[in-house]
Design an enzyme around this catalytic site. Sequence first.
Site, PDB file in Angstrom:
ATOM      1  N   ASP A   1       6.279 -66.715 -86.153  1.00  0.00           N
ATOM      2  CA  ASP A   1       5.258 -67.669 -85.673  1.00  0.00           C
ATOM      3  C   ASP A   1       4.645 -68.359 -86.892  1.00  0.00           C
ATOM      4  O   ASP A   1       5.273 -68.417 -87.946  1.00  0.00           O
ATOM      5  CB  ASP A   1       4.224 -66.923 -84.813  1.00  0.00           C
ATOM      6  CG  ASP A   1       3.618 -67.841 -83.755  1.00  0.00           C
ATOM      7  OD1 ASP A   1       3.120 -68.914 -84.124  1.00  0.00           O
ATOM      8  OD2 ASP A   1       3.629 -67.486 -82.566  1.00  0.00           O
TER       9      ASP A   1
ATOM     10  N   HIS B   1       6.665 -70.959 -88.152  1.00  0.00           N
ATOM     11  CA  HIS B   1       6.233 -72.223 -87.572  1.00  0.00           C
ATOM     12  C   HIS B   1       5.370 -73.034 -88.533  1.00  0.00           C
ATOM     13  O   HIS B   1       4.681 -73.950 -88.127  1.00  0.00           O
ATOM     14  CB  HIS B   1       5.488 -71.978 -86.259  1.00  0.00           C
ATOM     15  CG  HIS B   1       6.323 -71.326 -85.202  1.00  0.00           C
ATOM     16  ND1 HIS B   1       5.844 -70.976 -83.961  1.00  0.00           N
ATOM     17  CD2 HIS B   1       7.628 -70.949 -85.191  1.00  0.00           C
ATOM     18  CE1 HIS B   1       6.810 -70.415 -83.240  1.00  0.00           C
ATOM     19  NE2 HIS B   1       7.894 -70.386 -83.974  1.00  0.00           N
TER      20      HIS B   1
END
Length: 417
Positions: free
Chosen positions: A242, A265
């Site tokens: 993430d 991310h």
Amino acid sequence: MGFSLFSHPRLCLFVILFVSVSVVNGGHTYHITNYGAKPNGKTDSSKLWATSIDLPPCSPLRVRITRRSSLPIVNPQVVIADSGSTVDISGGEFLLNPVRLSGPCAGPITFAVWGVLKAPEKTFLDSSDWILFEDLQRLTVTGNGVLDGQGAYAWSVNNCKVNPNCEPFPTNLKFENVIYGRIEGITSRNSKFFNIKIVESQHVEIENIRITAPADSKNTDGIHIGRSQFVQINNVDIGTGDDCISLGPGTTNVVISQVNCGPGHGISIGSIGENENEEDVSGIIVKNCNITGTTNGLRIKTWAPSPPSKVYNITYQDISLNGVKNPILIDQHYCPNDQCQHQGESSVEISDIRYLNIYGSSQDELSAKFNCSGKVPCKDIKIKSLNIVCNGHQPTKAACYNFNGKFDHCQCPNRCG
Ligand SMILES: *[C@@H]1O[C@H](CO)[C@@H](O)[C@H](O)[C@H]1NC(C)=O
Ligand SMILES: *[C@@H]1O[C@H](CO)[C@@H](O)[C@H](O)[C@H]1NC(C)=O
Ligand SMILES: *[C@@H]1O[C@H](CO)[C@@H](O)[C@H](O)[C@H]1NC(C)=O
């Protein structure tokens, strides 16, 4: 909230875990040798934390969990003295159930991890944190040891993608209301959820640490900061499933430098605007970072519709991006997993954002996408020296909606249109 093994309103309670430990406190010696902790990564050691040592508020306390390389585990020492405290615990792998270290206490406190601490795999999944420090001042977490969240099982049952009300799994390490804190040297591995969370804290430095989790692990954000001020993150390697770093509402005066990010991310501000009465985000500097193979590079995301708040005075400078899908992104229509109605625009005002010397490569022909709010368009966005190529050499473009800003010295046709 956290699984509380102990807490005390007035005293700085600290509890010692693991192996054979002896504690000296004001002339008293506590032997914690017989509590059954085993350095095998399997036997729960956390009940030893129930043996607490009361210190007056503001007493110095040092806790070290040490690994003595190849030496057998014999008589590690824990010493807690009135004038300053040391806990020395020899190495190996230790299973540790969720623990909470609570003040209020003015410290200084040092918590040094040299061995490997392992979280239980399938139990205490409803605890919000694994290792929580709260209401402390002058706290240092140090050592070259590992906090291993053993998250594989949690990821396999994580349904947050389809269930917006899913309960989060434990964060590996959380600071809550810590003033003058420092995290250095350690590795956070395979957290069940976020790796490190800093909330309601001030003057926290995070330096020389590593955070790892597989690219396909769920919600394993590297470092999340919320409602905190004066945080510095420097020289950190983060690769997770993430955001490498995410900055939530109420975060101001943060400097992020020398971060290697990827997979993951990217470095995100947001999500902003999910709840009423969020505080603004401002005074953020991200500089000298390498972002490689991530879905996003430098992202700001706000929900739509959303209550009003502001994101301003953000500087991104000297950032190298390598094979990033969305190198620069402002997404004011953020809606993970398509759970919103898409009715109405975000009321989060984004202004005074600088992108200076951003270079490298994109997986996409867009190097920058500004999808701003139709209600409060982004304003005062400066892009200077943006040089991102696609497929090794092709020029990239920018796409801009509800955008007021200026491109300067950007590789053509690196501008809106
Ligand atoms: C980024 O990568 C480059 C090339 O690999 C390297 O020279 C530089 O030190 C890296 N920067 C950081 C902040 O690690
Ligand atoms: C913008 O943020 C930086 C970094 O926190 C800070 O030093 C500076 O004073 C801020 N600028 C304004 C105009 O507030
Ligand atoms: C902006 O975001 C909205 C919502 O995700 C999307 O429908 C729209 O296509 C985006 N605009 C562009 C031009 O990408």
